[in-house]
Design an enzyme around this catalytic site. Sequence first.
Site, PDB file in Angstrom:
ATOM      1  N   TYR A 157     -16.266 -10.281  -3.484  1.00  0.00           N
ATOM      2  CA  TYR A 157     -16.192 -11.350  -4.491  1.00  0.00           C
ATOM      3  C   TYR A 157     -16.671 -12.674  -3.896  1.00  0.00           C
ATOM      4  CZ  TYR A 157     -14.174 -14.225  -8.213  1.00  0.00           C
ATOM      5  OH  TYR A 157     -13.994 -15.106  -9.248  1.00  0.00           O
ATOM      6  N   LYS A 161     -19.927 -14.932  -4.987  1.00  0.00           N
ATOM      7  CA  LYS A 161     -19.759 -16.264  -5.578  1.00  0.00           C
ATOM      8  C   LYS A 161     -20.451 -17.334  -4.726  1.00  0.00           C
ATOM      9  CE  LYS A 161     -17.649 -15.127  -9.338  1.00  0.00           C
ATOM     10  NZ  LYS A 161     -18.253 -15.364 -10.670  1.00  0.00           N
TER      11      LYS A 161
HETATM   12  P1  NAD Z   1     -12.083 -11.465 -17.317  1.00  0.00           P
HETATM   13  O1  NAD Z   1     -11.955 -10.156 -16.630  1.00  0.00           O
HETATM   14  O2  NAD Z   1     -11.027 -11.909 -18.260  1.00  0.00           O
HETATM   15  O3  NAD Z   1     -13.485 -11.560 -18.068  1.00  0.00           O
HETATM   16  C1  NAD Z   1     -14.674 -11.054 -17.532  1.00  0.00           C
HETATM   17  C2  NAD Z   1     -15.526 -10.552 -18.687  1.00  0.00           C
HETATM   18  O4  NAD Z   1     -16.795 -10.118 -18.155  1.00  0.00           O
HETATM   19  C3  NAD Z   1     -14.895  -9.336 -19.389  1.00  0.00           C
HETATM   20  O5  NAD Z   1     -14.870  -9.544 -20.784  1.00  0.00           O
HETATM   21  C4  NAD Z   1     -15.815  -8.188 -19.007  1.00  0.00           C
HETATM   22  O6  NAD Z   1     -15.912  -7.173 -20.005  1.00  0.00           O
HETATM   23  C5  NAD Z   1     -17.139  -8.910 -18.799  1.00  0.00           C
HETATM   24  N1  NAD Z   1     -18.037  -8.124 -17.950  1.00  0.00           N
HETATM   25  C6  NAD Z   1     -17.756  -7.566 -16.757  1.00  0.00           C
HETATM   26  N2  NAD Z   1     -18.816  -6.880 -16.310  1.00  0.00           N
HETATM   27  C7  NAD Z   1     -19.799  -7.022 -17.231  1.00  0.00           C
HETATM   28  C8  NAD Z   1     -21.131  -6.539 -17.332  1.00  0.00           C
HETATM   29  N3  NAD Z   1     -21.664  -5.749 -16.387  1.00  0.00           N
HETATM   30  N4  NAD Z   1     -21.860  -6.887 -18.424  1.00  0.00           N
HETATM   31  C9  NAD Z   1     -21.325  -7.662 -19.390  1.00  0.00           C
HETATM   32  N5  NAD Z   1     -20.062  -8.134 -19.354  1.00  0.00           N
HETATM   33  C10 NAD Z   1     -19.310  -7.820 -18.282  1.00  0.00           C
HETATM   34  O7  NAD Z   1     -12.237 -12.512 -16.123  1.00  0.00           O
HETATM   35  P2  NAD Z   1     -12.208 -14.112 -16.113  1.00  0.00           P
HETATM   36  O8  NAD Z   1     -11.114 -14.500 -15.222  1.00  0.00           O
HETATM   37  O9  NAD Z   1     -12.305 -14.665 -17.486  1.00  0.00           O
HETATM   38  O10 NAD Z   1     -13.565 -14.391 -15.310  1.00  0.00           O
HETATM   39  C11 NAD Z   1     -14.694 -15.025 -15.895  1.00  0.00           C
HETATM   40  C12 NAD Z   1     -15.524 -15.609 -14.761  1.00  0.00           C
HETATM   41  O11 NAD Z   1     -14.741 -16.588 -14.084  1.00  0.00           O
HETATM   42  C13 NAD Z   1     -15.921 -14.586 -13.709  1.00  0.00           C
HETATM   43  O12 NAD Z   1     -17.238 -14.846 -13.259  1.00  0.00           O
HETATM   44  C14 NAD Z   1     -14.938 -14.853 -12.596  1.00  0.00           C
HETATM   45  O13 NAD Z   1     -15.409 -14.437 -11.351  1.00  0.00           O
HETATM   46  C15 NAD Z   1     -14.795 -16.344 -12.698  1.00  0.00           C
HETATM   47  N6  NAD Z   1     -13.601 -16.906 -12.078  1.00  0.00           N
HETATM   48  C16 NAD Z   1     -12.367 -16.512 -12.484  1.00  0.00           C
HETATM   49  C17 NAD Z   1     -11.245 -17.062 -11.878  1.00  0.00           C
HETATM   50  C18 NAD Z   1      -9.861 -16.667 -12.271  1.00  0.00           C
HETATM   51  O14 NAD Z   1      -8.925 -17.000 -11.538  1.00  0.00           O
HETATM   52  N7  NAD Z   1      -9.657 -16.012 -13.392  1.00  0.00           N
HETATM   53  C19 NAD Z   1     -11.399 -18.009 -10.858  1.00  0.00           C
HETATM   54  C20 NAD Z   1     -12.681 -18.389 -10.475  1.00  0.00           C
HETATM   55  C21 NAD Z   1     -13.776 -17.825 -11.097  1.00  0.00           C
END
Ligand code: NAD
Length: 253
Positions: A157, A161
Amino acid sequence: MTDRFEGKVVVVTGAGGGIGGAIGDRFASEGAHVVICDRDAAAADAARDRIEAAGRGSASVEAFDVGDGADAASAVDRIIAAHGRIDVLVNNAGVNRRGALLDLSEDDWRLSFAVNVDSLFHMCRAVLPHMVEAGGGAIVNTASQWGLHPAPGHIAYNVTKAAVVSFTENLARDYAPSRVRVNAVAPGEVLTPMVEAGLARSGRTVADLDALVPFGRIGRPEEIAAIIAFLASDEAPYMTGSIVEATGAQAVA
Ligand code: NAD
């Protein structure tokens, strides 16, 4: 709420998820047509229905795998055929395969790169020509604080990132003359299904995570969406190549 995105077409990947859902809601609430891109068709449909029920802006769904170049190109072709333009692209889809190097399979590694990094290559290659031809546009990528300061036990991860951060800085420099602005948000932990899955694995609670943050709690999806909307808006015309952290002042241990 303002009308900063009235008449604009905004493409959001991972918009069926926690942060992506809030991003779609936010842009629609400011008048946009939001194209909800997610491989989870049911989650994408639910996000569209929520926007329609809210009664502001509009939404449509493209269900595809952002890690697949041909599928991404076809989806962008369909969006252009339907709407004639893409003003904003938010590359937000992501996966988090947890573990140190010896805990991970090669599939974990490849999936992490396909979804978190290759997707930016595919989506930007498909969308950029339209933005350049239109005289500009805005791209916002969801990176992570852990791409800047790696947390232990998340090498796949964190490395992907870090690549999102570098991709953002590179694309911003190369396309600034074309007036395509490219920025990223780098959140700390945000309460979404991704974090809930980690908690289920570790046996910790949201309160445990909250206690680690000087601000007193982890982030909310709508707080990240607000930053992304600002970066994509005309209120940030000179911001490009920026990586905006939102962490509640939490340092990575
Ligand atoms: P989440 O799991 O709720 O949402 C991720 C979404 O991406 C899901 O709806 C999933 O179906 C979709 N997805 C995954 N693989 C895919 C693919 N191959 N094609 C199309 N869609 C796909 O996660 P989140 O926490 O909402 O994360 C959203 C973004 O934020 C991500 O990039 C994550 O790395 C980043 N992020 C999250 C956090 C956190 O703490 N939640 C922190 C920093 C960054």
